[in-house]
Design a protein around this motif. Sequence first.
Motif, mmCIF file in Angstrom:
data_model
loop_
_atom_site.group_PDB
_atom_site.id
_atom_site.type_symbol
_atom_site.label_atom_id
_atom_site.label_comp_id
_atom_site.label_asym_id
_atom_site.label_seq_id
_atom_site.Cartn_x
_atom_site.Cartn_y
_atom_site.Cartn_z
ATOM 1 N N GLY A 289 35.346 34.069 13.042
ATOM 2 C CA GLY A 289 36.762 33.744 13.102
ATOM 3 C C GLY A 289 37.358 33.316 11.780
ATOM 4 N N LEU A 290 36.661 33.591 10.668
ATOM 5 C CA LEU A 290 37.181 33.200 9.357
ATOM 6 C C LEU A 290 38.126 34.278 8.816
ATOM 7 C CD1 LEU A 290 33.881 31.828 7.760
ATOM 8 C CD2 LEU A 290 35.712 30.538 8.871
ATOM 9 N N GLU A 291 39.102 33.876 8.031
ATOM 10 C CA GLU A 291 40.056 34.827 7.451
ATOM 11 C C GLU A 291 39.379 35.599 6.322
ATOM 12 O OE1 GLU A 291 44.674 34.689 6.184
ATOM 13 O OE2 GLU A 291 43.351 33.502 4.909
ATOM 14 N N ILE A 292 39.528 36.924 6.369
ATOM 15 C CA ILE A 292 38.954 37.815 5.356
ATOM 16 C C ILE A 292 40.100 38.358 4.509
ATOM 17 C CG2 ILE A 292 37.493 39.823 4.940
ATOM 18 C CD1 ILE A 292 36.038 37.738 6.552
ATOM 19 N N SER A 298 44.854 40.758 4.494
ATOM 20 C CA SER A 298 43.993 39.771 5.146
ATOM 21 C C SER A 298 43.971 40.044 6.638
ATOM 22 C CB SER A 298 44.478 38.347 4.869
ATOM 23 O OG SER A 298 45.724 38.120 5.471
ATOM 24 N N PHE A 299 42.864 39.711 7.266
ATOM 25 C CA PHE A 299 42.796 39.778 8.714
ATOM 26 C C PHE A 299 41.792 38.746 9.196
ATOM 27 C CE2 PHE A 299 39.534 42.733 7.383
ATOM 28 C CZ PHE A 299 38.497 42.529 8.287
ATOM 29 N N GLU A 300 41.944 38.391 10.449
ATOM 30 C CA GLU A 300 41.106 37.343 11.022
ATOM 31 C C GLU A 300 40.787 37.718 12.459
ATOM 32 O OE1 GLU A 300 41.762 32.713 12.318
ATOM 33 O OE2 GLU A 300 42.652 33.421 10.430
ATOM 34 N N LEU A 301 39.508 37.732 12.799
ATOM 35 C CA LEU A 301 39.088 38.049 14.146
ATOM 36 C C LEU A 301 38.847 36.754 14.921
ATOM 37 C CD1 LEU A 301 36.475 40.891 13.499
ATOM 38 C CD2 LEU A 301 38.934 41.099 13.891
#
Length: 576
Positions: A289-292, A298-301
């Motif tokens: 769940g960390l921001e990439i 940027s995206f965050e799962l």
Amino acid sequence: MHTNTMKERLTVYKISTLAVSPSSHLIPNIPVGDKDVSFDGHIDVFSDNSEKKVNFVGKVPVQVKSTGVQQFSNSNITYIFEMADIANFFKTGGVLLFVGEVNENGEVRLFYKPLLPLEISGILKDFSGQKSRTIRLRPLDETKLYDLCLNFLRMQQQQPLAIIQHKPYTVSDFNSYEISSLGIINQEDLFKEQFALYGIKNNVHIPLSLATLEEIAFDRNVKYEVGDKEYQLFTKIQIQDSNLTLTLEDTFEINIDINKGKFTYGHLEVRTISAQLKLQPFLFDLFSGLEIQFLGQSFELPVFTEVIEEWERHQDFLDDLQSTFSFLNINPNLKLRYDENLLWQLHHLVNLVLHKDYSLVKNFNFGFFTIDLDKYKLVFLKMNGELHNAFSSIVTSLDVEIRCTNGERYKHSPFVKLEESVLATAINLNIEEVQNSFDLFDPFVNETVHIYTDDFCIKCINAYSISGKVELLELANYIYDKSNGTDVEKMESMIVNKLQIKAWKGEELTKEERRLLMGMRRDAIVNGKHTLCACVSILLKDKDEVSMSIDALTSEEQTILKEWPIYKLHLKELGE
């Protein structure tokens, strides 16, 4: 509302204002009222603001239209142009179309469309029976008027009418291509826009056709930032419509539907241990769940607890595999095709090497033992109730002897028992250990030892013909070189085998070697040695002599010859 004349005047004024702004390098000549046939004027383009003749770049013909609106369009617009005008645009090498949207306050927003011969030719061909054609125009405020005019002139030069009319070239005539567009293209229009496709020869652009992009793909090392951590990953990026695909280290694929906000992921079928180990820390972060952040995006799962637990188990397995590969001297960059069978093989291999689980070994009679791994082989030696890496110093130093029927014994390498198929596919093959084993005795000390040695070298050459592993040729050559300075070096079979290694490596024979072979062939013909004559003729690339020599052999002799690697060399030369 404004009259048509007023709307036209306001639109022309807007274009002229942009053209005469400081550092514009442009001089507009667009009168209101009297016009040329199909054209409303032109814009002169200069390389600087001096307006000297020497700095004149070219003249851009323009047609100007206007339309009244309550509210300016937010994106592209369309406008209907007469086909008769479009035909005239082609005759003069193109036109820069302008349409001005004029609101009730007299404000103008300009839209543009560069119409060049390649595109006009397609319009005239596809819509010849029509009186008009709807043209899509883009907002001018997305680019600069000077850049637009300069690029128009550049592309106009790349689209000579004679080539477009007569089409002397086709796409297949070129090995290098380029696509080009005049304007700024937004992402949402990327796969709708038509681009000019050029073939390139000697740095000259030859116009071929218009092309629409189906996808954009490129690869590069990409920096991914996760908090204070940074990952450099080789990434293949594909964009098609609203779909973004990231392929990381040729191992893991992430598919993102940008419009729907959905994604899928998974390992690729073919991958390496080294790439999986490199990716693991990044994948932990991705599914935690960390921001990439990457490439300005940027995206965050969300957190995937089950996936993380699965990743942790996979990490333990990868660590065991890395230790196993290291123990067996297997290249961690070896590409393996993952399926259920391979996973079973890998787990079995780890258990066998790290945990000495020999439950699947039927017996422990002394000798070599192979197991499959994908399309490859792993070779072990069964000895004293254990399995050892076949290509290890323990095996190399074994005291192995050849036992003759007359009771005599001669020292030899333990590896002479390996078959060529195993040599070709063994991924734990260690050439240095095999060489070391031949350093411990004289491989040509007598005829018996010589026969075993020569048989092993022939298997190495055959294994090369199967696998393409050049190190197998080097191994055979290393062993043959141990005959240097002895009578064995001058034997006909030794000369033929050493020179066929050279031929397999693609090296040309020297003049001295060719003279030696021609002398051997003369003697072979005189003495009726047809097999030798065929082998020598293969090395001399004398196809007719090879054919005649083979015809002179018995069917049994032909069968034997065709099993030798030198005959495979002959077939390779024939392209069979």
